[in-house]
Design a protein around this motif. Sequence first.
Motif, short mmCIF file in Angstrom:
data_model
loop_
_atom_site.label_atom_id
_atom_site.label_comp_id
_atom_site.label_asym_id
_atom_site.label_seq_id
_atom_site.Cartn_x
_atom_site.Cartn_y
_atom_site.Cartn_z
N LEU A 101 0.84 -1.20 0.00
CA LEU A 101 0.00 0.00 0.00
C LEU A 101 0.87 1.25 0.00
N GLU A 102 2.09 1.10 -0.46
CA GLU A 102 3.06 2.20 -0.62
C GLU A 102 3.31 2.95 0.68
N SER A 103 3.13 2.26 1.79
CA SER A 103 3.37 2.83 3.13
C SER A 103 2.50 4.05 3.43
N LYS A 104 1.40 4.19 2.70
CA LYS A 104 0.50 5.32 2.94
C LYS A 104 -0.48 5.01 4.06
N ILE A 105 -0.79 3.75 4.25
CA ILE A 105 -1.71 3.29 5.28
C ILE A 105 -1.37 1.84 5.56
N SER A 106 -1.62 1.41 6.76
CA SER A 106 -1.33 0.01 7.06
C SER A 106 -2.41 -0.91 6.50
N GLY A 107 -2.02 -2.15 6.26
CA GLY A 107 -3.01 -3.13 5.85
C GLY A 107 -4.06 -3.35 6.91
N ALA A 108 -3.67 -3.26 8.18
CA ALA A 108 -4.62 -3.47 9.27
C ALA A 108 -5.70 -2.39 9.30
N GLU A 109 -5.33 -1.17 8.95
CA GLU A 109 -6.33 -0.09 8.88
C GLU A 109 -7.31 -0.34 7.74
N LYS A 110 -6.83 -0.91 6.65
CA LYS A 110 -7.74 -1.29 5.57
C LYS A 110 -8.67 -2.41 6.03
N VAL A 111 -8.13 -3.37 6.77
CA VAL A 111 -8.97 -4.44 7.32
C VAL A 111 -10.07 -3.84 8.20
N GLN A 112 -9.72 -2.83 9.00
CA GLN A 112 -10.73 -2.18 9.84
C GLN A 112 -11.78 -1.49 9.00
N GLU A 113 -11.40 -0.92 7.88
CA GLU A 113 -12.37 -0.31 6.96
C GLU A 113 -13.32 -1.35 6.41
N TRP A 114 -12.81 -2.52 6.10
CA TRP A 114 -13.63 -3.58 5.50
C TRP A 114 -14.47 -4.33 6.54
N ALA A 115 -14.04 -4.27 7.78
CA ALA A 115 -14.77 -4.94 8.88
C ALA A 115 -15.05 -3.89 9.95
N LYS A 116 -15.94 -2.97 9.62
CA LYS A 116 -16.16 -1.79 10.46
C LYS A 116 -16.65 -2.13 11.86
N ASP A 117 -17.38 -3.24 12.00
CA ASP A 117 -17.94 -3.57 13.32
C ASP A 117 -17.07 -4.55 14.10
N ALA A 118 -15.83 -4.74 13.67
CA ALA A 118 -14.88 -5.59 14.39
C ALA A 118 -13.89 -4.71 15.16
N GLU A 119 -13.27 -5.30 16.18
CA GLU A 119 -12.17 -4.65 16.89
C GLU A 119 -10.89 -5.30 16.39
N VAL A 120 -10.20 -4.64 15.47
CA VAL A 120 -9.05 -5.22 14.79
C VAL A 120 -7.78 -5.05 15.62
N VAL A 121 -7.04 -6.14 15.75
CA VAL A 121 -5.73 -6.14 16.39
C VAL A 121 -4.73 -6.74 15.41
N LYS A 122 -3.63 -6.06 15.21
CA LYS A 122 -2.55 -6.58 14.36
C LYS A 122 -1.64 -7.47 15.19
N ALA A 123 -1.43 -8.69 14.74
CA ALA A 123 -0.57 -9.62 15.48
C ALA A 123 -0.15 -10.77 14.57
N TYR A 124 0.91 -11.46 14.97
CA TYR A 124 1.38 -12.69 14.31
C TYR A 124 1.84 -12.44 12.87
N THR A 125 2.42 -11.25 12.64
CA THR A 125 2.85 -10.93 11.29
C THR A 125 4.33 -10.66 11.16
N ILE A 126 5.03 -10.45 12.25
CA ILE A 126 6.41 -9.98 12.14
C ILE A 126 7.42 -11.11 11.95
N TYR A 127 6.93 -12.36 11.95
CA TYR A 127 7.77 -13.54 11.69
C TYR A 127 7.09 -14.42 10.66
N GLY A 128 7.84 -15.35 10.12
CA GLY A 128 7.25 -16.38 9.29
C GLY A 128 6.54 -17.43 10.14
#
Length: 209
Positions: A101-128
């Motif tokens: 996303l060209e570092s303009k916005i995080s993927g997690a923020e896009k997930v929150q846009e697509w799942a507006k009624d969820a409480e999104v937490v970013k986790a389990y991504t910094i490793y393989g």
Amino acid sequence: MKLAFIGIGNVGFSLANNLQKKGHDIIIAHSDPESNSIVNALQKNNHFKVMLPQQAVDASDIVFLAVPFNANEEALQTLQFTGKTLIDCTNPVGSGITHGLESKISGAEKVQEWAKDAEVVKAYTIYGFENLEDSNFSDYNVKPVMLIAGNDSRSKDRVATLNTDLGFETLDVGDLSQSLHLEHMTLLWINIVRANGHHPNFTWAYLEK
């Protein structure tokens, strides 16, 4: 807890398998119980249940999103979360191992846009996925750290509990916008391991004094 997984590939299965062994109930959300991914997962762990996506969300306490990032919008657009915790385990990786996303916005923020009624937490991504299969570094008397970000403190507390079950320390780095920096950490890990051949069995640690 009852944990639903949207996506049961390397990352999803590693988390689901590990958490099932820690006593959690695992539900795979899928519209086709005969799909190859479901068959393969059940062959490896027959304790998993399979439900239609909305049924899986409704039956769960926490939902994991672990599909390729480009499939996120389609996977989420018809689902209702009604305030449930949605863990974003995905990363927008572009060509040449760049931020998709060209570092303009995080993927997690896009997930929150697509799942507006969820409480999104970013986790389990910094490793393989290798470090989600086995996070044990007991020979070094230190636990690996799992960095998380999100806007809802209660949801982050619940993810921290899962981190403990998985063998991780938790470091809360702030609100969901901080996910952009976690996604850059992912790109660093991918560059080190997938592109440059370093072995995958290493993690970050949090040392404090």
